[in-house]
Design a protein around this motif. Structure first.
Motif, mmCIF file in Angstrom:
data_model
loop_
_atom_site.group_PDB
_atom_site.id
_atom_site.type_symbol
_atom_site.label_atom_id
_atom_site.label_comp_id
_atom_site.label_asym_id
_atom_site.label_seq_id
_atom_site.Cartn_x
_atom_site.Cartn_y
_atom_site.Cartn_z
ATOM 1 N N LYS A 1 44.126 -84.593 48.213
ATOM 2 C CA LYS A 1 44.683 -85.975 48.218
ATOM 3 C C LYS A 1 45.925 -86.497 47.117
ATOM 4 O O LYS A 1 47.182 -86.652 47.619
ATOM 5 C CB LYS A 1 43.804 -87.492 47.598
ATOM 6 C CG LYS A 1 42.185 -87.199 48.338
ATOM 7 C CD LYS A 1 41.390 -87.680 47.323
ATOM 8 C CE LYS A 1 41.036 -87.933 46.190
ATOM 9 N NZ LYS A 1 40.412 -86.030 46.256
ATOM 10 N N THR A 2 46.459 -85.801 46.389
ATOM 11 C CA THR A 2 46.636 -85.732 45.178
ATOM 12 C C THR A 2 48.769 -85.157 46.208
ATOM 13 O O THR A 2 49.410 -86.109 45.649
ATOM 14 C CB THR A 2 47.086 -85.262 43.999
ATOM 15 O OG1 THR A 2 45.946 -85.678 43.863
ATOM 16 C CG2 THR A 2 47.750 -85.614 43.074
ATOM 17 N N ASP B 1 45.965 -93.404 44.029
ATOM 18 C CA ASP B 1 45.444 -91.922 44.141
ATOM 19 C C ASP B 1 43.467 -92.259 43.090
ATOM 20 O O ASP B 1 44.076 -92.911 42.574
ATOM 21 C CB ASP B 1 45.883 -90.784 43.195
ATOM 22 C CG ASP B 1 45.658 -89.940 43.789
ATOM 23 O OD1 ASP B 1 44.554 -89.373 44.630
ATOM 24 O OD2 ASP B 1 46.061 -88.266 42.639
ATOM 25 N N ASP C 1 42.286 -91.833 39.120
ATOM 26 C CA ASP C 1 41.409 -90.954 39.201
ATOM 27 C C ASP C 1 41.727 -90.815 37.988
ATOM 28 O O ASP C 1 41.632 -90.122 36.990
ATOM 29 C CB ASP C 1 41.881 -89.764 39.758
ATOM 30 C CG ASP C 1 41.250 -88.852 39.731
ATOM 31 O OD1 ASP C 1 40.047 -88.765 38.682
ATOM 32 O OD2 ASP C 1 41.244 -87.410 40.564
#
Ligand SMILES: Nc1ncnc2c1ncn2[C@@H]1O[C@H](COP(=O)(O)OP(=O)(O)OP(=O)(O)O)[C@@H](O)[C@H]1O
Ligand SMILES: [Mg+2]
Length: 251
Positions: free
Chosen positions: A20-21, A125, A44
């Motif tokens: 994802k990041t 994120d 996050d």
């Protein structure tokens, strides 16, 4: 103040560590090259690593946004921003995971809404999974970018995720199959995945976007799509990512 309102895009997944990041950062780089003003917000909250991956020293983080909003001390977003590039600013996750436990995500959601007045794209994120914070966040974002890999458990959990999204009638989801995280993971065809999860794969990230020695780049705080000296095996695959970014701007 901008004339046109910006767009919020959240990057999420069912499984941790699916890329994802890295994907979010690569997308931010492409948007920045297209002259879009981007704000990355690391939601996050407890485990976020955007500041680390961009090698940035942070003074204020997302906890301070919340703390000042809740105590009526908030006087504008500028003081929470850490700049990275002329078109990319960032707000880091909490320094201490205990701060994350105190945050009421509703305050952050209204903050993200306000950021649409200042940025073209707000990239959010997340941690993985349908946590309470994620469900509340997802519900208010303009576009949900759902990242998955060709992994049995991931596919199973994606089906459960999509079932929930159908129940709450979320249609603004783009499913992105990340084949650059683990090359060689290709047991299921796109067709298989589609019939299991009950949803089309909107984009795939090709194995040629796998980056060898990724850690050394991350330690330098590099965004790959902004790094002129980094050449991918197949330039067309990068073009596909650029096309995805263009589609998302147009949405
Ligand atoms: N394009 C890529 N090329 C090579 N390795 C990659 C790539 N994308 C991801 N990885 C590997 O996967 C790891 C996890 O990636 P990333 O941190 O983006 O995942 P994540 O989904 O954000 O994880 P988390 O759930 O912990 O937040 C990276 O540290 C890297 O080792
Ligand atoms: Mg991550």
């Amino acid at each position: 103040m901008k004339n046109q309102k910006g767009k919020t895009m959240i990057v999420t997944s069912s499984k941790g560590g699916v890329g994802k990041t890295i994907f979010l950062l690569n997308l931010a780089g492409i948007f920045a090259k297209k002259n879009q003003k981007v704000l990355i917000v690391d939601c996050d909250l407890a485990g976020g690593a955007i500041a680390l991956n961009l090698n940035l020293t942070v003074e204020k983080n997302i906890f301070h946004v919340y703390e000042d909003l809740v105590n009526h001390r908030y006087q504008g977003y500028e003081k929470y921003i850490t700049p990275y590039h002329k078109n990319i600013d960032m707000i880091s996750a909490c320094k201490d995971p205990r701060q994350a436990l105190k945050i009421d995500i509703e305050y952050i959601i209204s903050f993200l809404e306000e950021m649409k007045n200042h940025y073209d794209i707000i990239l959010v994120d997340t941690t993985h999974g349908l946590t309470r914070d994620n469900i509340l966040l997802l519900d208010k974002m303009d576009i949900i970018l759902y990242i998955m890999t060709n992994d049995l458990m991931d596919i199973k959990n994606t089906k459960a995720f999509m079932d929930v999204m159908n129940k709450i009638e979320k249609e603004n989801i783009k499913v992105i199959l990340n084949n650059s995280r683990d090359i060689g993971l290709n047991y299921f065809s796109k067709y298989d995945i589609r019939s299991i999860i009950g949803k089309n794969i909107d984009y795939s990230i090709d194995p040629s976007l796998y980056i060898k020695n990724i850690t050394s780049f991350l330690l330098e705080g590099e965004i790959f799509t902004l790094n002129k000296s980094l050449t991918f095996k197949d330039k067309n695959d990068l073009k596909k990512l650029e096309k995805m970014a263009e589609d998302l701007i147009e949405e």
